[in-house]
Design an enzyme around this catalytic site. Structure first.
Site, PDB file in Angstrom:
ATOM      1  N   TYR A  11       0.858  -1.139   0.120  1.00 39.04           N
ATOM      2  CA  TYR A  11      -0.009  -0.119   0.039  1.00 39.04           C
ATOM      3  C   TYR A  11       0.787   1.234  -0.039  1.00 39.04           C
ATOM      4  O   TYR A  11       0.220   2.399  -0.205  1.00 39.04           O
ATOM      5  CB  TYR A  11      -0.970   0.119   1.129  1.00 39.04           C
ATOM      6  CG  TYR A  11      -2.038  -0.847   0.921  1.00 39.04           C
ATOM      7  CD1 TYR A  11      -2.121  -2.291   1.049  1.00 39.04           C
ATOM      8  CD2 TYR A  11      -3.502  -0.219   0.824  1.00 39.04           C
ATOM      9  CE1 TYR A  11      -3.190  -3.079   0.642  1.00 39.04           C
ATOM     10  CE2 TYR A  11      -4.551  -1.059   0.788  1.00 39.04           C
ATOM     11  CZ  TYR A  11      -4.269  -2.376   0.752  1.00 39.04           C
ATOM     12  OH  TYR A  11      -5.518  -3.131   0.383  1.00 39.04           O
ATOM     13  N   ASP A  52      -5.904  -7.185   4.337  1.00 38.05           N
ATOM     14  CA  ASP A  52      -6.941  -6.801   3.459  1.00 38.05           C
ATOM     15  C   ASP A  52      -7.682  -7.966   3.113  1.00 38.05           C
ATOM     16  O   ASP A  52      -9.113  -8.032   3.324  1.00 38.05           O
ATOM     17  CB  ASP A  52      -6.546  -5.865   2.405  1.00 38.05           C
ATOM     18  CG  ASP A  52      -7.599  -5.626   1.532  1.00 38.05           C
ATOM     19  OD1 ASP A  52      -8.583  -5.133   2.071  1.00 38.05           O
ATOM     20  OD2 ASP A  52      -7.504  -5.704   0.196  1.00 38.05           O
ATOM     21  N   LYS A  55       3.831 -15.002   4.765  1.00 37.03           N
ATOM     22  CA  LYS A  55       4.274 -16.010   3.473  1.00 37.03           C
ATOM     23  C   LYS A  55       5.737 -15.969   3.489  1.00 37.03           C
ATOM     24  O   LYS A  55       6.318 -15.607   2.340  1.00 37.03           O
ATOM     25  CB  LYS A  55       3.682 -15.468   2.106  1.00 37.03           C
ATOM     26  CG  LYS A  55       3.643 -16.340   1.250  1.00 37.03           C
ATOM     27  CD  LYS A  55       2.796 -17.635   1.382  1.00 37.03           C
ATOM     28  CE  LYS A  55       3.104 -18.493  -0.011  1.00 37.03           C
ATOM     29  NZ  LYS A  55       2.361 -19.786  -0.054  1.00 37.03           N
ATOM     30  N   ASP A  76     -11.673  -9.795   4.653  1.00 36.11           N
ATOM     31  CA  ASP A  76     -12.944 -10.202   4.029  1.00 36.11           C
ATOM     32  C   ASP A  76     -13.342 -11.494   4.391  1.00 36.11           C
ATOM     33  O   ASP A  76     -14.333 -11.769   4.313  1.00 36.11           O
ATOM     34  CB  ASP A  76     -12.552  -9.750   2.372  1.00 36.11           C
ATOM     35  CG  ASP A  76     -12.967  -8.383   2.038  1.00 36.11           C
ATOM     36  OD1 ASP A  76     -12.920  -7.626   2.891  1.00 36.11           O
ATOM     37  OD2 ASP A  76     -13.117  -8.323   0.842  1.00 36.11           O
TER      38      ASP A  76
HETATM   39  C1  IPM Z   1     -10.590  -1.883   3.059  1.00 36.15           C
HETATM   40  C2  IPM Z   1     -10.559  -1.341   1.736  1.00 36.15           C
HETATM   41  C3  IPM Z   1      -9.758  -0.687   1.243  1.00 36.15           C
HETATM   42  C4  IPM Z   1      -8.271  -1.263   1.350  1.00 36.15           C
HETATM   43  C5  IPM Z   1      -9.712   0.157  -0.176  1.00 36.15           C
HETATM   44  C6  IPM Z   1     -11.031   0.612  -0.300  1.00 36.15           C
HETATM   45  C7  IPM Z   1      -8.921   0.714  -0.509  1.00 36.15           C
HETATM   46  O1  IPM Z   1     -10.871  -2.568   0.859  1.00 36.15           O
HETATM   47  O2  IPM Z   1     -10.749  -0.897   4.044  1.00 36.15           O
HETATM   48  O3  IPM Z   1     -10.184  -3.030   3.334  1.00 36.15           O
HETATM   49  O4  IPM Z   1      -7.863  -2.087   0.395  1.00 36.15           O
HETATM   50  O5  IPM Z   1      -7.739  -1.233   2.501  1.00 36.15           O
HETATM   51 MN    MN Z   2     -10.536  -4.557   1.984  1.00 34.49          MN
END
Ligand code: IPM
Ligand code: MN
Length: 332
Positions: free
Chosen positions: A124, A232, A175, A236
């Site tokens: 990032y 990230d 990893k 999810d």
């Molecule tokens: C999150 C989102 C963000 C990220 C995006 C929207 C830039 O997916 O907060 O997890 O990748 O961090």
């Molecule tokens: Mn995300």
């Protein structure tokens, strides 16, 4: 003194779920001074505004920011891909040095863990570029930045979190078998910091294996610490195994408090259900709870968390769920 809170409803279902969170905030009786900011993709499409420099400066003086979602506002309406996400969310993480992304997942006795994601480095950080762009010999590189300081402060934070849980367990997820430079730095730093926390039991899993464990044996985990991109993706999946993304909350923290921290549900703008009262406000309300915890309003945070935990208050329209949780908090 009243906490100074910036509120960004944002786009899509963002304003709907933030409205419910604010109602719960009101029910806690915690003293706040709210300032509303009209930002997001809808605003960009209106007049080209993303995050003005003056607003950013104003935000430096706030105690916290509560954010709904920014991105595609409605079907067929879209700012350039990623523009407001990078211009608001990522910008805040970097500018306010919100180096921790804390995402708790609690559903049952088996699914009860939290992920501490490093929030300012890794892929990032934006290292990389093009060479000979648009030609058949094009090269694109995308580096991962890992500093000893950045890795260590994140790992220390994670050990502190682990000290506060009953199980006192911390896993590093990376990893390191393939990412031999970054993984080596993370593991070495992890091992060195662990010496200061003899009461925390530690483990390591590769990111791909951790994905299987999330689905097949989530009880393996208590606290996890991981790099920005792995975090990230893993969070999810965490949302998916913990009842759905409608319950996933997050805190972008600056633990040193040199700038405000930012609290947001993970779900995004969900343009397909805007205005239909179908959005689940629980993720936004749990994010509000994380904010109260960060502000030192422990009692209010606990009342909110308890009210959110009861599955009886997880179904209904957006405002029915919000009302039920607010009523419970009022009674607490
Ligand atoms: C999150 C989102 C963000 C990220 C995006 C929207 C830039 O997916 O907060 O997890 O990748 O961090
Ligand atoms: Mn995300």
């Amino acid at each position: 003194m009243a906490h100074r809170i910036g509120v960004v409803g944002g786009d899509g279902i963002g304003p709907e779920v933030v409205a419910e969170a604010l109602m719960v905030l009101d029910a806690t009786g915690v003293e706040v001074e709210l300032t509303d900011y009209d930002l997001g993709a809808h605003r960009y499409l209106e007049d080209g505004t993303v995050l003005p420099e003056e607003t950013l400066e104003e935000w430096r003086g706030l105690d916290a920011i509560l954010l709904g979602a920014v991105g595609d506002p409605a079907p067929g309406q879209a700012a350039p891909p990623g523009l407001v996400e990078r211009g608001i969310l990522l910008k805040m993480r970097f500018e306010m040095d919100q180096y921790i992304n804390l995402r708790p997942f609690r559903l049952t006795d088996r699914v009860d863990f939290e992920v501490i994601r490093e929030n300012t480095e890794g892929t990032y950080a934006g290292e990389g570029g093009f060479l000979r762009k648009g030609t058949p010999h094009e090269i694109a590189t995308q580096g991962s930045v890992n500093t000893r300081m950045g890795v260590e402060r994140c790992i220390r934070f994670a050990f502190e979190r682990a000290m506060a849980t009953e199980r006192r367990q911390l896993h590093l997820v990376h990893k390191k078998n393939v990412l031999t430079f970054a993984g080596d730095l993370w593991q070495r730093t992890f091992d060195e910091v662990a010496v200061d926390y003899p009461d925390v039991s530690t483990g390591y899993d590769h990111i791909d294996a951790a994905c299987i464990h999330f689905v097949e044996r989530p009880e393996r985990y208590d606290v996890i610490v991981t790099d920005n991109l792995f975090g990230d993706i893993l969070t999810d999946l965490g949302g998916a195994v913990a009842g759905g993304v409608g319950f996933a909350a997050s805190a972008n923290l600056n633990p040193d408090r040199v700038g405000p921290s930012m609290f947001e549900p993970v779900h995004g703008t969900a343009p397909d259900i805007v205005g239909e009262q179908k959005a689940n406000p629980v993720a936004a309300i749990v994010s509000l709870g994380l904010m109260l915890e960060h502000l030192g309003e422990t009692e209010a945070a606990e009342a909110g968390a308890a009210a959110c935990a009861d599955p009886e208050r997880h179904t209904g329209t957006t405002s029915e769920i919000g009302d039920a949780i607010a009523a419970e908090v009022t009674n607490a």
